[in-house]
Design an enzyme around this catalytic site. Structure first.
Site, mmCIF file in Angstrom:
data_model
loop_
_atom_site.group_PDB
_atom_site.id
_atom_site.type_symbol
_atom_site.label_atom_id
_atom_site.label_comp_id
_atom_site.label_asym_id
_atom_site.label_seq_id
_atom_site.Cartn_x
_atom_site.Cartn_y
_atom_site.Cartn_z
ATOM 1 N N LYS A 159 -16.104 -6.920 5.685
ATOM 2 C CA LYS A 159 -15.079 -7.574 6.325
ATOM 3 C C LYS A 159 -15.099 -7.415 7.858
ATOM 4 O O LYS A 159 -15.811 -6.475 8.202
ATOM 5 C CB LYS A 159 -13.844 -6.624 5.709
ATOM 6 C CG LYS A 159 -13.314 -7.321 4.298
ATOM 7 C CD LYS A 159 -12.025 -6.721 3.712
ATOM 8 C CE LYS A 159 -11.842 -7.126 2.599
ATOM 9 N NZ LYS A 159 -10.474 -6.464 2.055
ATOM 10 N N ARG A 212 -1.995 -5.443 -8.751
ATOM 11 C CA ARG A 212 -0.969 -6.343 -8.436
ATOM 12 C C ARG A 212 -0.835 -7.403 -9.221
ATOM 13 O O ARG A 212 0.348 -7.749 -9.864
ATOM 14 C CB ARG A 212 -0.984 -6.889 -7.054
ATOM 15 C CG ARG A 212 -0.860 -5.834 -5.905
ATOM 16 C CD ARG A 212 -1.546 -6.284 -4.701
ATOM 17 N NE ARG A 212 -3.100 -6.389 -4.872
ATOM 18 C CZ ARG A 212 -3.833 -7.110 -3.951
ATOM 19 N NH1 ARG A 212 -3.131 -7.607 -2.838
ATOM 20 N NH2 ARG A 212 -5.257 -7.177 -4.327
ATOM 21 N N SER A 230 -3.338 -8.140 3.013
ATOM 22 C CA SER A 230 -3.312 -8.088 4.332
ATOM 23 C C SER A 230 -3.782 -9.408 5.186
ATOM 24 O O SER A 230 -3.032 -9.572 6.157
ATOM 25 C CB SER A 230 -4.565 -6.951 4.770
ATOM 26 O OG SER A 230 -4.039 -5.841 4.290
ATOM 27 N N HIS A 248 0.815 -1.268 0.009
ATOM 28 C CA HIS A 248 -0.128 -0.116 -0.007
ATOM 29 C C HIS A 248 0.929 1.178 -0.144
ATOM 30 O O HIS A 248 0.660 2.236 -0.728
ATOM 31 C CB HIS A 248 -0.964 -0.042 1.119
ATOM 32 C CG HIS A 248 -2.021 -1.132 1.322
ATOM 33 N ND1 HIS A 248 -1.996 -1.741 2.491
ATOM 34 C CD2 HIS A 248 -2.948 -1.481 0.475
ATOM 35 C CE1 HIS A 248 -3.002 -2.573 2.453
ATOM 36 N NE2 HIS A 248 -3.698 -2.491 1.118
HETATM 37 N N1 COA Z 1 -0.255 -4.091 -1.541
HETATM 38 C C1 COA Z 1 -0.822 -4.928 -0.778
HETATM 39 N N2 COA Z 1 -2.049 -5.347 -0.596
HETATM 40 C C2 COA Z 1 -2.912 -4.822 -1.221
HETATM 41 C C3 COA Z 1 -2.730 -3.761 -2.225
HETATM 42 C C4 COA Z 1 -1.270 -3.411 -2.237
HETATM 43 N N3 COA Z 1 -0.954 -2.529 -3.119
HETATM 44 N N4 COA Z 1 -3.796 -3.096 -2.731
HETATM 45 C C5 COA Z 1 -4.605 -3.951 -2.234
HETATM 46 N N5 COA Z 1 -4.319 -4.932 -1.302
HETATM 47 C C6 COA Z 1 -4.921 -5.944 -0.213
HETATM 48 C C7 COA Z 1 -5.512 -5.597 0.744
HETATM 49 O O1 COA Z 1 -4.674 -5.341 1.906
HETATM 50 C C8 COA Z 1 -6.753 -6.303 0.625
HETATM 51 O O2 COA Z 1 -6.410 -7.444 1.447
HETATM 52 P P1 COA Z 1 -7.407 -8.576 1.986
HETATM 53 O O3 COA Z 1 -8.614 -8.800 1.322
HETATM 54 O O4 COA Z 1 -6.488 -9.538 2.630
HETATM 55 O O5 COA Z 1 -7.945 -7.757 3.352
HETATM 56 C C9 COA Z 1 -6.903 -6.876 -0.519
HETATM 57 O O6 COA Z 1 -5.861 -6.518 -1.209
HETATM 58 C C10 COA Z 1 -8.314 -6.233 -1.378
HETATM 59 O O7 COA Z 1 -8.029 -4.888 -1.046
HETATM 60 P P2 COA Z 1 -8.972 -3.767 -1.836
HETATM 61 O O8 COA Z 1 -9.320 -4.185 -3.099
HETATM 62 O O9 COA Z 1 -8.117 -2.509 -1.907
HETATM 63 O O10 COA Z 1 -10.136 -4.156 -0.920
HETATM 64 P P3 COA Z 1 -10.412 -3.146 0.225
HETATM 65 O O11 COA Z 1 -11.420 -3.955 0.910
HETATM 66 O O12 COA Z 1 -9.129 -2.842 1.118
HETATM 67 O O13 COA Z 1 -11.276 -1.946 -0.208
HETATM 68 C C11 COA Z 1 -13.254 -0.723 -1.346
HETATM 69 C C12 COA Z 1 -12.200 -1.869 -1.270
HETATM 70 C C13 COA Z 1 -13.070 0.122 0.102
HETATM 71 C C14 COA Z 1 -12.309 0.434 -2.416
HETATM 72 C C15 COA Z 1 -14.275 -0.741 -1.940
HETATM 73 O O14 COA Z 1 -14.993 -1.785 -0.992
HETATM 74 C C16 COA Z 1 -15.435 0.469 -1.732
HETATM 75 O O15 COA Z 1 -15.190 1.299 -2.444
HETATM 76 N N6 COA Z 1 -16.307 0.499 -0.760
HETATM 77 C C17 COA Z 1 -17.222 1.829 -0.559
HETATM 78 C C18 COA Z 1 -18.428 1.347 -0.953
HETATM 79 C C19 COA Z 1 -18.557 1.816 -2.339
HETATM 80 O O16 COA Z 1 -18.487 2.926 -3.018
HETATM 81 N N7 COA Z 1 -18.933 0.723 -3.167
HETATM 82 C C20 COA Z 1 -19.329 0.805 -4.568
HETATM 83 C C21 COA Z 1 -17.908 0.510 -5.322
HETATM 84 S S1 COA Z 1 -18.348 0.230 -7.113
#
Ligand code: COA
Length: 164
Positions: free
Chosen positions: A44, A93, A131, A20
């Site tokens: 989550k 990624r 994560s 991140h």
């Molecule tokens: N390096 C390491 N890990 C990474 C990473 C990086 N560069 N980018 C993402 N990850 C990991 C995260 O830690 C996460 O791990 P986990 O599933 O083991 O917890 C996984 O990859 C998925 O991450 P991400 O895609 O960022 O999901 P998220 O749950 O962290 O975030 C939101 C998703 C918050 C962006 C999305 O749910 C959202 O926008 N929610 C708001 C509601 C909304 O507007 N919804 C409509 C969207 S169309």
């Protein structure tokens, strides 16, 4: 109208990883301001509380001047509009990220056409991180300091030993 280029970088950050951080650092040189946005994601069940996650993100970004940290509940595009941000920053990624990211980017664009999603690739050494994997390694006593900051590693240890 301000011409400041503000990007939001959303996620659950449970906890923030070096992957991140790599995206945040790359983004901070491309945009005037990055708002790392902690989503209160109902689907989550995080290990760390909101406050703990915010504390870890703040510590990780403390030396990057144009980065701030906020939390939000609700639609991402609504939060972006409130903050006058026109970019959503996301990391890509691997191919496996693509379909989900493609769907989210297009849906966010459908909800608010002024918002553009920008994808950055982290350094390849972080492409296999997430994560959950880090929490698993820490749970079984593995060394996670290559993947998270020393502060996060220490918090993980305490949390998993039940001392937090
Ligand atoms: N390096 C390491 N890990 C990474 C990473 C990086 N560069 N980018 C993402 N990850 C990991 C995260 O830690 C996460 O791990 P986990 O599933 O083991 O917890 C996984 O990859 C998925 O991450 P991400 O895609 O960022 O999901 P998220 O749950 O962290 O975030 C939101 C998703 C918050 C962006 C999305 O749910 C959202 O926008 N929610 C708001 C509601 C909304 O507007 N919804 C409509 C969207 S169309």
């Amino acid at each position: 109208m301000s011409s400041e280029k503000i990007a939001i970088y959303p996620g659950t950050f449970d906890p923030i990883t070096r992957g991140h951080l790599d995206i945040i650092e790359r983004g901070s040189s491309l945009f005037d301001r990055i708002i790392v946005t902690l989503a209160i994601n109902q689907s989550k069940e995080p290990l760390f509380t909101l406050e703990e996650r915010i504390e870890m993100i703040r510590d990780a970004v403390k030396n990057i001047k144009n980065v701030t940290v906020e939390k939000f509940d609700g639609l991402l595009v609504t939060f972006a509009a409130q903050k006058k941000a026109n970019v959503i920053l996301r990391g890509l990624r691997a191919i496996s990220d693509f379909e989900y990211e493609f769907q989210m980017a297009l849906m966010n664009q459908h909800l608010e056409n002024k918002i553009t999603t920008v994808f950055l690739m982290p350094n390849e050494k972080y492409t296999y991180l997430n994560s959950t994997i880090i929490k698993d390694i820490a749970k079984f006593g593995g060394n996670v300091e290559r993947f998270v900051t020393a502060f996060v590693a220490q918090k993980l240890k305490k949390k998993l030993e039940g001392k937090m």
